[in-house]
Design a protein around this motif. Structure first.
Motif, PDB file in Angstrom:
ATOM      1  N   UNK A 120       4.527  -4.840  14.603  1.00 30.67           N
ATOM      2  CA  UNK A 120       4.912  -4.697  13.198  1.00 30.67           C
ATOM      3  C   UNK A 120       3.749  -5.036  12.277  1.00 30.67           C
ATOM      4  N   UNK A 121       2.899  -5.968  12.701  1.00 31.73           N
ATOM      5  CA  UNK A 121       1.759  -6.360  11.866  1.00 31.73           C
ATOM      6  C   UNK A 121       0.704  -5.262  11.742  1.00 31.73           C
ATOM      7  N   UNK A 122       0.870  -4.189  12.491  1.00 31.10           N
ATOM      8  CA  UNK A 122      -0.031  -3.046  12.389  1.00 31.10           C
ATOM      9  C   UNK A 122       0.465  -2.003  11.385  1.00 31.10           C
ATOM     10  N   UNK A 126       2.935  -2.707   2.608  1.00 27.83           N
ATOM     11  CA  UNK A 126       3.759  -2.209   1.499  1.00 27.83           C
ATOM     12  C   UNK A 126       5.133  -1.742   1.970  1.00 27.83           C
ATOM     13  N   UNK A 127       5.199  -1.212   3.180  1.00 34.16           N
ATOM     14  CA  UNK A 127       6.482  -0.767   3.737  1.00 34.16           C
ATOM     15  C   UNK A 127       7.488  -1.913   3.753  1.00 34.16           C
ATOM     16  N   UNK A 128       7.041  -3.091   4.138  1.00 31.84           N
ATOM     17  CA  UNK A 128       7.943  -4.235   4.266  1.00 31.84           C
ATOM     18  C   UNK A 128       8.346  -4.818   2.913  1.00 31.84           C
ATOM     19  N   UNK A 129       7.566  -4.524   1.890  1.00 32.86           N
ATOM     20  CA  UNK A 129       7.953  -4.921   0.538  1.00 32.86           C
ATOM     21  C   UNK A 129       9.123  -4.073   0.038  1.00 32.86           C
ATOM     22  N   UNK A 130       9.176  -2.812   0.465  1.00 35.54           N
ATOM     23  CA  UNK A 130      10.194  -1.895  -0.061  1.00 35.54           C
ATOM     24  C   UNK A 130      11.358  -1.627   0.880  1.00 35.54           C
ATOM     25  N   UNK A 131      11.182  -1.826   2.170  1.00 33.06           N
ATOM     26  CA  UNK A 131      12.224  -1.504   3.139  1.00 33.06           C
ATOM     27  C   UNK A 131      13.554  -2.215   2.876  1.00 33.06           C
ATOM     28  N   UNK A 132      13.573  -3.522   2.597  1.00 31.66           N
ATOM     29  CA  UNK A 132      14.864  -4.156   2.314  1.00 31.66           C
ATOM     30  C   UNK A 132      15.582  -3.537   1.100  1.00 31.66           C
TER      31      UNK A 132
END
Length: 151
Positions: A120-122, A126-132
């Motif tokens: 996941x760290x790869x 930004x994806x993880x900022x918006x995914x939730x």
């Protein structure tokens, strides 16, 4: 001192995650739902205050957390006050505020922890900022529709 604030912040965030799930999964009436909601809001106050302290303490690298804390707690407070004050359309404010603030807490947990998770760290941060939010917003609208007055 900063370590104890971070520990308090983390523990309060954990209480938010658990009590939020309990409130969401409980029947919407006095009892388990309201108890979990009160616990959630109280823990969110602690998360909010500790986030403000830590972001001010490390302003150069963490100033964005100050604004995220203000916004997320604003959602929690509006959801909490909506049910307490019962203003017009309170149910939508309650659902939107509480679930919106839950999205904020989940986002914080994901963004802080993803860099430590192999594979996941790869992925782009930004994806993880918006995914939730991408996952949570349709759920908010579904729940608001389910509890729409007069339905």
């Amino acid at each position: 001192m900063l370590t104890s604030i971070l520990i308090t912040h983390t523990l309060a965030g954990t209480v938010c995650l658990i009590s939020g799930l309990l409130a969401m999964s409980s029947r919407k009436r006095k009892g388990r739902h309201t108890y979990a909601g009160e616990l959630y809001h109280g823990a969110y106050v602690t998360v909010f205050i500790t986030a403000l302290i830590m972001s001010i303490w490390h302003w150069e690298e963490s100033q964005y957390l100050f604004y995220i804390a203000l916004f997320s707690y604003g959602l929690s407070l509006s959801g909490y006050l909506a049910v307490k004050r019962k203003w017009k359309g309170w149910i939508n404010f309650h659902i939107g505020g509480m679930l919106g603030s839950y999205i904020g807490i989940v986002t914080a947990v994901v963004v802080v922890n993803v860099p430590r998770i192999p594979l996941l760290n790869e992925w782009p941060t930004l994806l993880f900022w918006f995914l939730p939010t991408i996952i949570g917003m349709p759920l908010i609208f579904l729940v608001q529709w389910k509890y729409k007055p007069g339905k």
